[in-house]
Design an enzyme around this catalytic site. Sequence first.
Site, PDB file in Angstrom:
ATOM      1  N   GLU A   1      51.592  -2.747  60.558  1.00 54.08           N
ATOM      2  CA  GLU A   1      50.686  -3.145  59.487  1.00 54.08           C
ATOM      3  C   GLU A   1      49.583  -2.114  59.297  1.00 54.08           C
ATOM      4  O   GLU A   1      49.108  -1.501  60.257  1.00 54.08           O
ATOM      5  CB  GLU A   1      50.088  -4.522  59.778  1.00 54.08           C
ATOM      6  CG  GLU A   1      51.129  -5.625  59.697  1.00 54.08           C
ATOM      7  CD  GLU A   1      50.552  -7.021  59.842  1.00 54.08           C
ATOM      8  OE1 GLU A   1      51.121  -7.949  59.236  1.00 54.08           O
ATOM      9  OE2 GLU A   1      49.557  -7.196  60.563  1.00 54.08           O
TER      10      GLU A   1
ATOM     11  N   CYS B   1      42.857   1.526  57.750  1.00 53.09           N
ATOM     12  CA  CYS B   1      43.027   1.226  59.170  1.00 53.09           C
ATOM     13  C   CYS B   1      44.508   1.357  59.480  1.00 53.09           C
ATOM     14  O   CYS B   1      45.333   0.641  58.906  1.00 53.09           O
ATOM     15  CB  CYS B   1      42.529  -0.186  59.477  1.00 53.09           C
ATOM     16  SG  CYS B   1      42.795  -0.693  61.203  1.00 53.09           S
TER      17      CYS B   1
ATOM     18  N   CYS C   1      51.761  -3.247  71.413  1.00 57.17           N
ATOM     19  CA  CYS C   1      50.707  -2.737  72.301  1.00 57.17           C
ATOM     20  C   CYS C   1      50.898  -3.354  73.678  1.00 57.17           C
ATOM     21  O   CYS C   1      51.263  -4.523  73.797  1.00 57.17           O
ATOM     22  CB  CYS C   1      49.331  -3.113  71.742  1.00 57.17           C
ATOM     23  SG  CYS C   1      47.941  -2.501  72.724  1.00 57.17           S
TER      24      CYS C   1
ATOM     25  N   CYS D   1      44.986  -7.398  75.595  1.00 54.04           N
ATOM     26  CA  CYS D   1      43.672  -8.006  75.340  1.00 54.04           C
ATOM     27  C   CYS D   1      43.870  -9.428  74.810  1.00 54.04           C
ATOM     28  O   CYS D   1      44.669  -9.666  73.897  1.00 54.04           O
ATOM     29  CB  CYS D   1      42.872  -7.167  74.346  1.00 54.04           C
ATOM     30  SG  CYS D   1      42.520  -5.496  74.947  1.00 54.04           S
TER      31      CYS D   1
ATOM     32  N   CYS E   1      43.525 -10.525  70.879  1.00 53.07           N
ATOM     33  CA  CYS E   1      44.115  -9.613  69.892  1.00 53.07           C
ATOM     34  C   CYS E   1      45.581  -9.937  69.636  1.00 53.07           C
ATOM     35  O   CYS E   1      46.379 -10.066  70.579  1.00 53.07           O
ATOM     36  CB  CYS E   1      43.982  -8.172  70.395  1.00 53.07           C
ATOM     37  SG  CYS E   1      44.576  -6.938  69.229  1.00 53.07           S
TER      38      CYS E   1
ATOM     39  N   CYS F   1      39.851  -7.310  62.124  1.00 53.27           N
ATOM     40  CA  CYS F   1      39.952  -6.816  63.502  1.00 53.27           C
ATOM     41  C   CYS F   1      40.653  -7.836  64.400  1.00 53.27           C
ATOM     42  O   CYS F   1      40.305  -9.012  64.409  1.00 53.27           O
ATOM     43  CB  CYS F   1      38.556  -6.544  64.057  1.00 53.27           C
ATOM     44  SG  CYS F   1      37.721  -5.158  63.276  1.00 53.27           S
TER      45      CYS F   1
END
Length: 338
Positions: free
Chosen positions: A88, A101, A108, A112, A115, A329
């Site tokens: 994305e 962005c 990933c 975290c 996220c 975010c």
Amino acid sequence: MDIASMNLAELTEYIIGKGLPKFRAKQIYEWMHKKFTYDPEKMTNISKDIRKMIENDLPVIEEETRLVSKRDGTIKFLMKMQDGQMIETVFMRYHHGNSVCISSQAGCRMGCSFCASTIGGLIRNLAPSEMLMQVYHAMAVTGERVSNIVVMGTGEPMDNFDNLLKFIELITSEDGYNLSERGITVSSCGIVPKIKELADKKLQITFALSLHATTDEERKSLMPIANRYSISETIDACRYYFDQTGRRVSFEYSLVHGVNDSTQHAVRLAGLIKGLNAHVNLIPVNPIEEKHYTASGAKEVDNFKNTLEKYRINVTIRKGMGRDIEAACGQLRRKYNS
């Protein structure tokens, strides 16, 4: 072979190796990096034979879906790569210019807890061309130039270090888009050796550390990377970054209701970065379907900001651009495999 990840010198060597005249390299390079097309059929000043020769060495990245925020006009692209992986990308308009962005990995592995990008783990690194194409596609669709790029989408940029550096080289090259290094921000959860290695490159990009806590124990509960590097080590690496580059460091701090948003937390944060040329971005945590964190309320956010300012810390509250389309975010993710 991926010629869109080559600089002009490397592409020239490739072209000469194909038995073609040197000037063809610049033509092809400009199609990719000034006219933003990887489609050989659109390279109209190049013969069909040459287009056929290079077509298998150009990456294929296509838009799968596009969402537009009704709140602020932010655009989120779901991009399908050649192997079917999805990433994305977000295009945002600000009064100071347009930002994109971009993602640096498919998935990933940092884990975290607040996220969405880490759900499902890491699939693979993105090539420089796949990072570039996210920027180029956003500009091609909107017809607008981009003045800022933030490498804050899916993935940990420092976990794809060499490709990140090549992407920066290509997007800032005078032979291509020629973006100022100062228009690039790279965010990291805090891989200390790589922060120092990036500092030694003495680039003029902005480095942003995802901090989100003021004690090691609190940070470990939010970010597994804290089990490897302490807050002290991580902030020392940020000081090193400033010493080597002269560039102010940004600290990203997601405010989670009842977890890290008290006055005491703000005082501790001020103490941690005291004397460092730094800026704090406060981010009320954004909702994620699989997670149950609640964003701090306006009162808590304002109190946190005011406390930092009392200690003369530069601080802003980040707008949740594209929040209604899950483009803010922590909300970007790898949607699905084909």
